[in-house]
Design a protein around this motif. Structure first.
Motif, PDB file in Angstrom:
ATOM      1  N   LYS A   1       0.855  -1.182   0.000  1.00  7.49           N
ATOM      2  CA  LYS A   1       0.000   0.000   0.000  1.00  7.49           C
ATOM      3  C   LYS A   1       0.892   1.233   0.000  1.00  7.49           C
ATOM      4  O   LYS A   1       1.747   1.394   0.880  1.00  7.49           O
ATOM      5  CB  LYS A   1      -0.924   0.016   1.219  1.00  7.49           C
ATOM      6  N   ILE A   2       0.698   2.084  -0.989  1.00  8.81           N
ATOM      7  CA  ILE A   2       1.543   3.265  -1.150  1.00  8.81           C
ATOM      8  C   ILE A   2       0.667   4.513  -1.112  1.00  8.81           C
ATOM      9  O   ILE A   2      -0.307   4.621  -1.867  1.00  8.81           O
ATOM     10  CB  ILE A   2       2.319   3.204  -2.481  1.00  8.81           C
ATOM     11  N   THR A   3       1.008   5.427  -0.237  1.00  7.80           N
ATOM     12  CA  THR A   3       0.316   6.712  -0.137  1.00  7.80           C
ATOM     13  C   THR A   3       1.276   7.804  -0.568  1.00  7.80           C
ATOM     14  O   THR A   3       2.339   7.980   0.036  1.00  7.80           O
ATOM     15  CB  THR A   3      -0.159   6.978   1.301  1.00  7.80           C
ATOM     16  N   ARG A   4       0.900   8.555  -1.621  1.00 11.48           N
ATOM     17  CA  ARG A   4       1.754   9.608  -2.167  1.00 11.48           C
ATOM     18  C   ARG A   4       1.318  10.955  -1.587  1.00 11.48           C
ATOM     19  O   ARG A   4       0.400  11.607  -2.068  1.00 11.48           O
ATOM     20  CB  ARG A   4       1.687   9.609  -3.690  1.00 11.48           C
ATOM     21  N   LEU A   5       2.038  11.358  -0.532  1.00 12.09           N
ATOM     22  CA  LEU A   5       1.638  12.564   0.201  1.00 12.09           C
ATOM     23  C   LEU A   5       1.977  13.842  -0.551  1.00 12.09           C
ATOM     24  O   LEU A   5       1.335  14.877  -0.337  1.00 12.09           O
ATOM     25  CB  LEU A   5       2.327  12.585   1.572  1.00 12.09           C
ATOM     26  N   ALA A   6       2.979  13.802  -1.409  1.00 13.80           N
ATOM     27  CA  ALA A   6       3.395  15.011  -2.109  1.00 13.80           C
ATOM     28  C   ALA A   6       2.474  15.363  -3.261  1.00 13.80           C
ATOM     29  O   ALA A   6       2.605  16.432  -3.863  1.00 13.80           O
ATOM     30  CB  ALA A   6       4.831  14.850  -2.618  1.00 13.80           C
ATOM     31  N   GLN A   7       1.548  14.455  -3.599  1.00 11.91           N
ATOM     32  CA  GLN A   7       0.620  14.717  -4.687  1.00 11.91           C
ATOM     33  C   GLN A   7      -0.587  15.493  -4.165  1.00 11.91           C
ATOM     34  O   GLN A   7      -0.936  15.435  -2.996  1.00 11.91           O
ATOM     35  CB  GLN A   7       0.146  13.389  -5.292  1.00 11.91           C
ATOM     36  N   SER A   8      -1.186  16.218  -5.022  1.00 16.86           N
ATOM     37  CA  SER A   8      -2.405  16.956  -4.654  1.00 16.86           C
ATOM     38  C   SER A   8      -3.474  16.670  -5.709  1.00 16.86           C
ATOM     39  O   SER A   8      -3.346  17.077  -6.872  1.00 16.86           O
ATOM     40  CB  SER A   8      -2.129  18.463  -4.598  1.00 16.86           C
ATOM     41  N   PRO A   9      -4.536  15.940  -5.354  1.00 13.21           N
ATOM     42  CA  PRO A   9      -4.775  15.372  -4.020  1.00 13.21           C
ATOM     43  C   PRO A   9      -3.896  14.156  -3.762  1.00 13.21           C
ATOM     44  O   PRO A   9      -3.261  13.632  -4.670  1.00 13.21           O
ATOM     45  CB  PRO A   9      -6.251  14.987  -4.091  1.00 13.21           C
ATOM     46  N   THR A  10      -3.877  13.697  -2.523  1.00 14.91           N
ATOM     47  CA  THR A  10      -3.094  12.524  -2.128  1.00 14.91           C
ATOM     48  C   THR A  10      -3.542  11.294  -2.917  1.00 14.91           C
ATOM     49  O   THR A  10      -4.728  11.059  -3.102  1.00 14.91           O
ATOM     50  CB  THR A  10      -3.251  12.265  -0.620  1.00 14.91           C
ATOM     51  N   ILE A  11      -2.562  10.528  -3.384  1.00 15.16           N
ATOM     52  CA  ILE A  11      -2.841   9.316  -4.161  1.00 15.16           C
ATOM     53  C   ILE A  11      -2.639   8.096  -3.278  1.00 15.16           C
ATOM     54  O   ILE A  11      -1.607   7.960  -2.620  1.00 15.16           O
ATOM     55  CB  ILE A  11      -1.940   9.237  -5.402  1.00 15.16           C
ATOM     56  N   ASN A  12      -3.613   7.207  -3.250  1.00 14.37           N
ATOM     57  CA  ASN A  12      -3.510   5.930  -2.539  1.00 14.37           C
ATOM     58  C   ASN A  12      -3.480   4.798  -3.558  1.00 14.37           C
ATOM     59  O   ASN A  12      -4.389   4.682  -4.385  1.00 14.37           O
ATOM     60  CB  ASN A  12      -4.696   5.748  -1.583  1.00 14.37           C
ATOM     61  N   TYR A  13      -2.458   3.994  -3.493  1.00 19.04           N
ATOM     62  CA  TYR A  13      -2.268   2.920  -4.467  1.00 19.04           C
ATOM     63  C   TYR A  13      -2.061   1.602  -3.726  1.00 19.04           C
ATOM     64  O   TYR A  13      -1.286   1.534  -2.761  1.00 19.04           O
ATOM     65  CB  TYR A  13      -1.063   3.210  -5.357  1.00 19.04           C
ATOM     66  N   THR A  14      -2.752   0.580  -4.151  1.00 22.38           N
ATOM     67  CA  THR A  14      -2.616  -0.746  -3.545  1.00 22.38           C
ATOM     68  C   THR A  14      -2.278  -1.769  -4.616  1.00 22.38           C
ATOM     69  O   THR A  14      -2.927  -1.827  -5.660  1.00 22.38           O
ATOM     70  CB  THR A  14      -3.905  -1.164  -2.824  1.00 22.38           C
ATOM     71  N   LYS A  15      -1.252  -2.555  -4.354  1.00 27.25           N
ATOM     72  CA  LYS A  15      -0.881  -3.660  -5.239  1.00 27.25           C
ATOM     73  C   LYS A  15      -0.966  -4.937  -4.437  1.00 27.25           C
ATOM     74  O   LYS A  15      -0.178  -5.171  -3.504  1.00 27.25           O
ATOM     75  CB  LYS A  15       0.543  -3.467  -5.774  1.00 27.25           C
ATOM     76  N   ASP A  16      -1.940  -5.767  -4.753  1.00 32.38           N
ATOM     77  CA  ASP A  16      -2.177  -7.008  -4.011  1.00 32.38           C
ATOM     78  C   ASP A  16      -1.965  -8.185  -4.944  1.00 32.38           C
ATOM     79  O   ASP A  16      -2.676  -8.331  -5.939  1.00 32.38           O
ATOM     80  CB  ASP A  16      -3.595  -7.018  -3.436  1.00 32.38           C
ATOM     81  N   PHE A  17      -0.980  -9.003  -4.638  1.00 32.25           N
ATOM     82  CA  PHE A  17      -0.707 -10.168  -5.462  1.00 32.25           C
ATOM     83  C   PHE A  17      -1.518 -11.338  -4.930  1.00 32.25           C
ATOM     84  O   PHE A  17      -1.452 -11.665  -3.746  1.00 32.25           O
ATOM     85  CB  PHE A  17       0.796 -10.491  -5.444  1.00 32.25           C
ATOM     86  N   GLU A  18      -2.304 -11.923  -5.796  1.00 30.28           N
ATOM     87  CA  GLU A  18      -3.229 -12.980  -5.384  1.00 30.28           C
ATOM     88  C   GLU A  18      -2.489 -14.131  -4.708  1.00 30.28           C
ATOM     89  O   GLU A  18      -1.371 -14.481  -5.074  1.00 30.28           O
ATOM     90  CB  GLU A  18      -3.985 -13.510  -6.605  1.00 30.28           C
ATOM     91  N   ALA A  19      -3.151 -14.685  -3.701  1.00 29.24           N
ATOM     92  CA  ALA A  19      -2.583 -15.822  -2.987  1.00 29.24           C
ATOM     93  C   ALA A  19      -2.316 -16.972  -3.950  1.00 29.24           C
ATOM     94  O   ALA A  19      -3.165 -17.308  -4.783  1.00 29.24           O
ATOM     95  CB  ALA A  19      -3.515 -16.259  -1.872  1.00 29.24           C
ATOM     96  N   VAL A  20      -1.144 -17.569  -3.842  1.00 34.11           N
ATOM     97  CA  VAL A  20      -0.725 -18.613  -4.769  1.00 34.11           C
ATOM     98  C   VAL A  20      -0.295 -19.849  -3.981  1.00 34.11           C
ATOM     99  O   VAL A  20       0.433 -19.747  -2.987  1.00 34.11           O
ATOM    100  CB  VAL A  20       0.449 -18.125  -5.649  1.00 34.11           C
TER     101      VAL A  20
END
Length: 764
Positions: A478-497
């Motif tokens: 989970k990545i939160t980009r605080l320097a962006q306006s508005p704040t960007i929240n990005y999630t990369k979830d790799f499926e269970a294998v």
């Protein structure tokens, strides 16, 4: 009816046996001194016994039911001889080997089997303290590179890369796609990277390297697993200190205090290493404090812990071109973003605390549970930016083991899980000649990685051991980009294998075993591959998945003097991740389809002399060889200069040498003198995916001569001196693959020398 027939046959065999007898005689000699051995015991399987006289001779009358004799003597390896049947008199000549040659059953932790190596199905190599001490212990590189199928690079002092059966395409810097544990506690972080440079080589007692996908027990990964064990103190209390010096400003100071008893084993060790550097901008300053206590609370409970504090600074000279490499290999990267101008370096302060308990509930049930926490602060002026990171992490690993029997089959079931959570505050700035400039990115990254696993081992009839295992792996960023306006929240979830493993071992004899296995691997991208150093998000990157087929044989021959280990494998990897540098030297990662990785790994060790009482007390030769046939499959790139796609399918895998070999000798005398020599050969290897540029092959020789002696039973003295790169080869150790502008080369030092002194005092 069957019982009657068996009884009838037994009676037929017994009747003549009551009449016939055989006279067994012979001579027993000392195998090394080539002289008679007095007092050896000669005993038959039917109970008759005698001893040898002063000339080593014996004579014994035995019944026809006697099928073999056992000849033994205190301090020697027993020998078993089959008696020739149907003879009235037989004579044998026997040489007994000194006790030192008895096979020491090396128990390995790999796959949580805790079995002797000969009973463990899998490609496992062990590096003990003797191998680590063959050099000046300033680095693990020399020791690790003696292992077939494994390659360790040092692009700059303390800037390590490690690959097991593969290239370093995913690792332009750092250690990725290889899982490391220290003292049974995860050292690899939740984000998929490992800061091996926080450890000092002298604090490591042994290393187990498991090759190929081991995800069934150790979680996600297609590269392999490395199990590090700290040094353990001897019985009693000791204090020691040492100093090493060498070429190009190498200085290393160590101090340690240890105590060992039936109830505890505690080691406290401090090491401070400094190095001015062979190249420009390649200095090192590292301080490491290790506290490693182990308490044997009871027969059922053992508690182990460690505290590792590390204060590390090292400089990064950067890659240079072939022309620069040929002209002045000691120079650093120059130009607008030159390493000296930008003060490219790493400042890192960290503390790692781990605690583990092993507990046996009953004779059948046991548990091992470990917890750890990590705190790290990093300041990193790079050639094109300035990074400041703070990490906090905690993790847990627990496994249960249950042993039982199913009919006549012994079985062991192991199951458990592992969870890691890491949080990083990551900021990048402009680098203004080594000073912090304007803020570029301000990110908060949360990494979670975990898996559960189960494994069953069955000891089948005919000396077969079957292992089946399965794990379910999950990774999320989970990545939160605080320097962006508005704040960007990005999630990369790799499926269970699901990652299965099936292995079968067959004990061919008491000294030889063969093994085969099929295993699947799953390796999600690391945080640094998702969030590159320029702050860009790599949202399309997918996890690697592969299947490994393996067949091997290992064992001992010639009265256990010769050990051998041969493994062949075929690894098929899909969604292979590779990296290429852009114009600003930032590594950009992408999936490229598939690779085919086939190889053969061999290791031999022959002990010619092992006689502590003789002048030459030890002399052995050893060697390893690796053949790698690694190729890209279904891989193409867009070539801007030609404005078209170029098909690279069938090309050699970048960074992999087709042939590597290492050989050496170890010798010692009972007066305390010892000598080691190592030769390492690496074949030419491609430096780019197009296979248009190759690094030259090289042969590097190193040697060490020392004197170790105990004075008055209290003080052990160790004086040593050595040379590395005796042949003065020009070579690059840690090439930058697919580097922009042809900056592929990271020159290694030319001929260099080292020496040192260590004292160890036994307090009680």
């Amino acid at each position: 009816m069957k019982r009657l027939i068996l009884l009838y046959l037994l009676i037929l065999g017994i009747c003549p046996a009551t009449i016939a007898q055989t006279i067994v005689s012979g001579i027993v000699d000392h195998a090394q001194k080539q002289g008679p051995l007095k007092g050896a015991i000669v005993k038959t399987n039917t109970g008759q016994a005698t001893t040898t006289d002063a000339d080593g001779k014996y004579s014994l009358t035995v019944p026809a039911t006697a099928t073999y004799i056992v000849i033994s003597h205190i301090g020697f390896v027993p020998d078993t001889i089959a008696i020739e049947q149907g003879q009235q008199r037989v004579t044998y000549f026997t040489q007994l080997q000194p006790q030192q040659h008895i096979l020491k059953e090396v128990e390995v932790q790999g796959y949580e089997t805790n079995r002797p190596l000969l009973q463990t199905a899998g490609a496992i190599s062990i590096i003990d303290s003797d191998v680590i001490q063959r050099s000046d212990e300033s680095s693990l590189v020399r020791a690790v590179n003696t292992v077939p199928g494994v390659k360790m690079d040092e692009r700059a002092p303390a800037s390590y890369r490690l690959s097991i059966r593969g290239s370093t395409l995913r690792s332009p810097y750092g250690i990725r796609n290889v899982k490391l544990y220290f003292n049974g506690i995860p050292l690899t972080e939740a984000n998929g990277t490992t800061a091996l440079n926080l450890l000092d080589a002298a604090s490591i007692g042994s290393i187990e390297i498991l090759k190929g996908p081991t995800a069934s027990v150790y979680g996600a990964g297609t590269g392999g697993t490395v199990l590090l064990e700290p040094k353990r103190s001897k019985l009693g209390a000791e204090a020691g200190a040492g100093i090493s010096i060498g070429s190009y400003g190498l200085r290393k100071y160590t101090a340690n205090v240890s105590t060992g008893s039936a109830k505890s084993n505690v080691l406290v060790q401090y090491a401070h290493q400094q190095y001015d550097g062979y190249r420009q901008q390649s200095a090192l300053d590292r301080k490491v404090l290790l506290v490693s206590p182990e308490f044997y609370v009871s027969d059922k409970q053992t508690i182990t812990s460690h505290i590792i504090y590390s204060d590390l600074y090292y400089e990064l000279p950067g890659g240079i071109t072939k022309e620069q490499y040929d002209a002045v290999p000691r120079q650093a990267r120059g130009g607008e973003f030159g390493s000296v101008k930008q003060n490219a370096s790493m400042n890192q302060e960290s503390i790692n605390i781990g605690l583990k308990q092993d507990y046996s509930f009953t004779d059948n049930w046991s548990n091992s549970t470990a917890i750890y926490t990590l705190h790290r602060f990093r300041y990193h002026p790079f050639n094109t930016d300035y990074e400041r990171n703070a990490n906090q992490e905690f993790g847990l690993r627990s496994s249960f083991a249950y042993t039982t029997t199913i009919g006549s089959i012994a079985a062991k079931y192991t199951f458990g899980g592992e969870f890691q959570r890491g949080f990083e505050a990551a900021r990048t700035y402009d680098n203004n000649s080594g000073l912090v400039g304007a803020l570029r990115t301000d990110d908060e990254v949360t990494a979670k990685a975990g898996f559960v696993f189960a494994q069953a081992e069955l000891e089948l009839p005919a000396d077969f051991i079957l292992t089946t295992a399965l794990s379910l792996n999950d990774t999320q960023y989970k990545i939160t980009r605080l320097a962006q306006s508005p704040t960007i929240n990005y999630t990369k979830d790799f499926e269970a294998v699901l990652s299965p493993r099936v292995a079968l071992l067959k004990k061919l004899t008491d000294k030889v075993s063969a093994h085969a296995s099929i295993s699947a691997g799953f390796s999600p991208p690391t945080e640094e591959e998702i969030l590159t150093s320029d702050g860009a998000l790599n949202e399309d990157l997918q996890a690697e998945k592969g299947t490994n087929y393996e067949l091997g044989v290992r064992g001992y021959m010639l009265q256990n003097k010769l050990s051998f280990d041969v493994v062949g494998f075929n690894f098929r990897l899909n969604e292979t991740i590779v990296s290429r540098q852009d114009a600003s030297s930032v590594a950009v990662f992408r999936n490229v389809g598939a690779t085919s990785q086939k190889g053969i790994e061999t290791a031999l060790n022959y002990t010619i002399v092992d006689a502590p009482e003789d002048g030459l007390s030890l002399f052995k030769v050893w060697g390893s060889y690796t053949y790698s046939h690694f190729r890209f499959k279904k891989y193409s790139i867009f070539k801007a200069s030609e404005q078209k796609e170029i098909d690279l399918s069938g090309n050699e895998l970048t960074g992999v040498a087709p042939h590597t070999a290492t050989a050496g000798i170890d010798a010692a005398t009972n007066l305390g003198l010892y000598f080691t020599a190592t030769i390492n050969y690496v074949d030419a290897l491609p430096l780019n995916d197009e296979n248009t540029v190759y690094a030259d092959s090289y042969l590097v020789v190193g040697a060490k001569l020392g004197y170790r002696r105990t004075i008055a039973d209290k003080l052990e003295l160790n004086i040593f001196a050595g040379v590395d790169n005796l042949t003065n080869q020009k070579y690059s150790l840690g090439n930058d693959l697919n580097a922009f502008g042809g900056r592929y080369y990271q020159p290694a030092p030319d001929r260099n020398y080292f020496g040192g002194l260590a004292l160890n005092y036994k307090i009680k």
